[in-house]
Enzyme design. Sequence first.
Site, PDB file in Angstrom:
ATOM      1  N   GLU A   1     -12.174  -9.162   8.753  1.00 42.65           N
ATOM      2  CA  GLU A   1     -11.936  -8.569   7.519  1.00 42.65           C
ATOM      3  C   GLU A   1     -11.543  -7.134   7.724  1.00 42.65           C
ATOM      4  O   GLU A   1     -12.349  -6.245   8.339  1.00 42.65           O
ATOM      5  CB  GLU A   1     -12.849  -8.741   6.376  1.00 42.65           C
ATOM      6  CG  GLU A   1     -13.138 -10.424   6.126  1.00 42.65           C
ATOM      7  CD  GLU A   1     -14.338 -10.409   5.198  1.00 42.65           C
ATOM      8  OE1 GLU A   1     -14.587  -9.656   4.423  1.00 42.65           O
ATOM      9  OE2 GLU A   1     -14.535 -11.640   4.841  1.00 42.65           O
TER      10      GLU A   1
ATOM     11  N   GLU B   1      -6.189 -12.307   0.446  1.00 45.03           N
ATOM     12  CA  GLU B   1      -7.102 -13.098  -0.510  1.00 45.03           C
ATOM     13  C   GLU B   1      -7.005 -12.167  -1.752  1.00 45.03           C
ATOM     14  O   GLU B   1      -7.365 -11.252  -1.685  1.00 45.03           O
ATOM     15  CB  GLU B   1      -8.313 -13.259   0.054  1.00 45.03           C
ATOM     16  CG  GLU B   1      -9.518 -14.030  -0.899  1.00 45.03           C
ATOM     17  CD  GLU B   1     -10.786 -14.190  -0.071  1.00 45.03           C
ATOM     18  OE1 GLU B   1     -10.874 -14.169   0.905  1.00 45.03           O
ATOM     19  OE2 GLU B   1     -11.325 -15.037  -1.072  1.00 45.03           O
TER      20      GLU B   1
HETATM   21  O1  KIV Z   1     -14.865 -17.641   4.891  1.00 39.85           O
HETATM   22  C1  KIV Z   1     -13.709 -18.214   4.498  1.00 39.85           C
HETATM   23  O2  KIV Z   1     -13.734 -19.423   4.068  1.00 39.85           O
HETATM   24  C2  KIV Z   1     -12.383 -17.516   4.359  1.00 39.85           C
HETATM   25  C3  KIV Z   1     -11.431 -17.941   3.728  1.00 39.85           C
HETATM   26  C4  KIV Z   1     -11.539 -17.895   2.084  1.00 39.85           C
HETATM   27  C5  KIV Z   1     -10.181 -17.464   4.027  1.00 39.85           C
HETATM   28  O3  KIV Z   1     -12.314 -16.420   4.863  1.00 39.85           O
END
Ligand code: KIV
Length: 280
Positions: A119, A186
């Site tokens: 991220e 997201e």
């Molecule tokens: O952890 C997760 O499920 C994610 C998705 C929402 C992309 O990062």
Amino acid sequence: MHTERVTVPFVRSSKVRSGSEPLTMVTAYDFPGARMVDRAGADMILVGDSLAMVVLGHPDTLSVTVEDMAHHTKAVAAAKPMALVITDMPWMSYHTGKRDAVRAAAKLVRAGAEAVKIEGGLKRAKAIKAIVDAEIPVVGHLGLTPQSVNAMGGFRVQGKTAEAARALVEDALAVQEAGAFTIVLEGIPDALARVITEKLEVPTIGIGAGAGCDGQVLVFHDVLGITEGRRPKFVKTYAELETIGVEALGRFVKDVRTGHFPLDEHSYHDTTGEIGKIYG
Ligand code: KIV
């Protein structure tokens, strides 16, 4: 179901504007979940750190460790899926320097991940490049990044102001430049996701980012309705397995209490007569 293993180059080259079908990614955290997602034909299985919330019952994703992610990656990889297995690098596994990041990513690869997801944008570019330089493919993740829940003041849609939108475009270009082969977007306005998708050479995969991305990802438990309470707007639930499961489990409980289970057909019998000879 794919008949051949899905590869990183396949995903990297899957831009809708070049005529590719939209990519599909679903999370899974264990062997049966991975088997189901793979049989459904998804291109990618994400061992997401959403594990913390949907499987372990925590309020956010911050509690899971590299060891937790490796444990669940092993279970997913044991299903030997055709889909590409990607594992989330958990919070604090790549924030403390390139060396720590590469070591953590390597643990996940040894557990069965074929790529890792990170991220963040510009701030994480060095970590992404270091991992890519260690021959580990990286997926980026921008916008509503759940590991930043406290800094964001909650799970809120990102990129709504002109300034925030410009910063996200810069982040996306930096993550691509650092070597990510695809980027998850997201919780951002669909118009911004379209702009980012147009500007990038690598495909984008949306979750709450509208229809203009090169693919879509959803969480296993959201797709199958194994959830409690209000579902986010971006979720489409295709089955209500929590309701079906509770009803089925309730029938088992009732059958036991009323003597309807187990029946003769569920029991092993003294076919040799040995037990009857001693105790009959
Ligand atoms: O952890 C997760 O499920 C994610 C998705 C929402 C992309 O990062």
